[in-house]
Design a protein around this motif. Structure first.
Motif, mmCIF file in Angstrom:
data_model
loop_
_atom_site.group_PDB
_atom_site.id
_atom_site.type_symbol
_atom_site.label_atom_id
_atom_site.label_comp_id
_atom_site.label_asym_id
_atom_site.label_seq_id
_atom_site.Cartn_x
_atom_site.Cartn_y
_atom_site.Cartn_z
ATOM 1 N N LYS A 1 0.833 -1.213 0.000
ATOM 2 C CA LYS A 1 0.000 0.000 0.000
ATOM 3 C C LYS A 1 0.865 1.259 0.000
ATOM 4 O O LYS A 1 1.731 1.414 -0.846
ATOM 5 C CB LYS A 1 -0.975 -0.037 1.175
ATOM 6 C CG LYS A 1 -1.933 -1.228 1.119
ATOM 7 C CD LYS A 1 -2.959 -1.202 2.225
ATOM 8 C CE LYS A 1 -3.904 -2.399 2.124
ATOM 9 N NZ LYS A 1 -4.887 -2.412 3.217
ATOM 10 N N THR A 2 0.650 2.135 0.976
ATOM 11 C CA THR A 2 1.359 3.419 0.982
ATOM 12 C C THR A 2 2.847 3.272 1.278
ATOM 13 O O THR A 2 3.613 4.214 1.078
ATOM 14 C CB THR A 2 0.745 4.375 2.021
ATOM 15 O OG1 THR A 2 0.769 3.736 3.303
ATOM 16 C CG2 THR A 2 -0.697 4.716 1.654
ATOM 17 N N HIS B 1 -0.954 -7.377 5.934
ATOM 18 C CA HIS B 1 -2.071 -7.521 4.987
ATOM 19 C C HIS B 1 -2.991 -8.673 5.401
ATOM 20 O O HIS B 1 -4.218 -8.543 5.406
ATOM 21 C CB HIS B 1 -1.517 -7.776 3.585
ATOM 22 C CG HIS B 1 -2.561 -8.197 2.597
ATOM 23 N ND1 HIS B 1 -3.481 -7.313 2.074
ATOM 24 C CD2 HIS B 1 -2.828 -9.411 2.033
ATOM 25 C CE1 HIS B 1 -4.287 -7.961 1.236
ATOM 26 N NE2 HIS B 1 -3.903 -9.230 1.199
#
Length: 404
Positions: free
Chosen positions: A20-21, A399
């Protein structure tokens, strides 16, 4: 640094999709490493492998801003080969080229072109770098495992990055010699045998490259060697459940092995197969559970309730073996701290004033004990090669367990 860059790249290749980020941060860290490696390999058949005099650097305890020890530069070349450091550098450049292939194709091609040249040098002029540079790099950075593992590792990464049949052929011809000791189940900055086997096993499991069938067996042997309670297990664990390979910076083997377990679980899942350990079936799910237990221990689920990641959790190491962390900052102490002056701080019991957030230290001993002593570099020193494999594992686990 080359191994760090390779492992950060492998982390992104396998688990970048769930970062993700944090993905951009991971890429930035990789590029920082590869920019350095490009500079260090700018001249043909030459690699600059060390800056500084290790003996004189270790004789001082001073801040980076105050460093005044010699910045001598040391290289390997045709007359002074270093196949281990050269092939690992080639692996780092090749792995990183995959990371940047879609988002920065020009940079990716630059990395791969250099990786090919560096590997050619590593293979043509064979020898361990700590032979020709022994007075300079030993005992601090000796190559104990030889250079054969790095040649296999480098070829495996170039095979993955280029898809050029010449590297597959190289592995077929040289693989048995380069990876001869299949009982060697250690993976870290100095020894790449197991990592190469896991990486090459994917070519058989997923890509169906039949000539690499043996690497599936070698990878399975490694898996069986680390399964607690398995009849084929040859690994030690602390009473609290931590994998224990050796007293000096043991956590590097914990992070690297956890990464391999999660990565192999991914390959097995894709291939819809399992590992047979002397009649005991080991599933991808069980590999993930073992890896998770190791990472959980590292983060604080252990007898001391101590997180071995600095700055994480309620309790973590306060006196890590790190100059910049242990000495007062320039904002607090503007005057220069002389070479030996810093040892006055090093030898105290006071906590480090600057928290090196995210650094993972060497970790506890075989009995789950951790003295938290600044002078105890075996247990209290952080290193990039400890953190790098952890990046991929944390991305996957965060995750999977909804904690990102």
């Amino acid at each position: 640094m080359a191994f760090t860059t390779t492992m950060l790249s492998w982390s992104v290749i396998e688990f970048g999709g769930v970062m993700k980020t944090e993905l951009e941060n991971a890429r930035e860290a990789i590029r920082w490493g590869t920019n350095y490696h490009l500079k260090a390999t700018a001249y043909p058949d030459t690699i600059y492998v060390q800056v500084g005099d290790a003996d004189k650097d270790h004789a001082c305890w001073e801040r980076p801003e105050d460093m005044d020890t010699p910045r001598n530069v040391y290289k390997i070349d045709r007359n002074n080969p270093g196949s281990d450091v050269a092939a690992e550098t080639a692996a780092a450049l090749a792995a990183a080229s995959i990371v940047f292939r879609k988002i920065d194709p020009i940079y990716s091609k630059t990395l791969l072109k250099r990786a090919i040249k560096v590997f050619q040098f590593a293979d043509k002029y064979r020898g361990p770098y700590s032979n020709s540079l022994k007075p300079i790099v030993c005992p601090f950075y000796c190559s104990y495992s030889g250079y054969q593992d790095e040649l296999l590792w480098g070829a495996a990464w170039l095979n993955k990055a280029t898809k050029n049949p010449m590297y597959l052929n190289y592995i077929k011809v040289n693989g048995q010699i380069l990876g001869a000791d299949v009982s060697d189940n250690t993976f870290g900055w100095d020894n790449k045998h197991v990592g190469a086997r896991i990486l090459l096993s994917k070519e058989f499991l997923v890509q169906k490259v039949k000539s690499l069938y043996d690497y599936k067996g070698h990878a399975d042997n490694f898996i069986c060697s680390v399964i607690p309670g398995s009849s084929l297990s040859s690994s030690q664990y602390t009473p609290g459940g931590l994998l224990f390979k050796m007293s000096d910076s043991n956590m590097q083997y914990v992070t690297s092995t956890s990464f391999l377990l999660l990565t192999y679980a991914k390959y097995l899942t894709t291939a819809r197969t399992v590992v047979n350990c002397g009649g005991t079936i080991i599933t991808p799910k069980s590999l993930r559970a073992i890896a998770k237990k190791q990472v959980d221990y590292l983060l604080g689920d252990n007898p001391l309730k101590m997180s071995y990641m600095v700055g994480y959790g309620a309790r973590y190491p306060q006196r890590i073996h790190h100059r910049g962390s242990s000495l007062p900052s320039i904002a607090v102490h503007p005057n220069k701290i002389q070479c030996s002056e810093g040892f006055n701080v090093m030898n105290t019991q006071s906590p480090n004033p600057n928290i090196l957030v995210g650094a993972v230290v060497g970790g506890p001993d075989l009995h789950d004990s951790f003295p938290d002593e600044r002078s105890d570099y075996e247990q209290s020193e952080p290193a990039t090669y400890i953190n790098a494999p952890l990046v991929g594992s944390l991305a996957y686990l965060a995750h999977s367990f909804g904690q990102l």
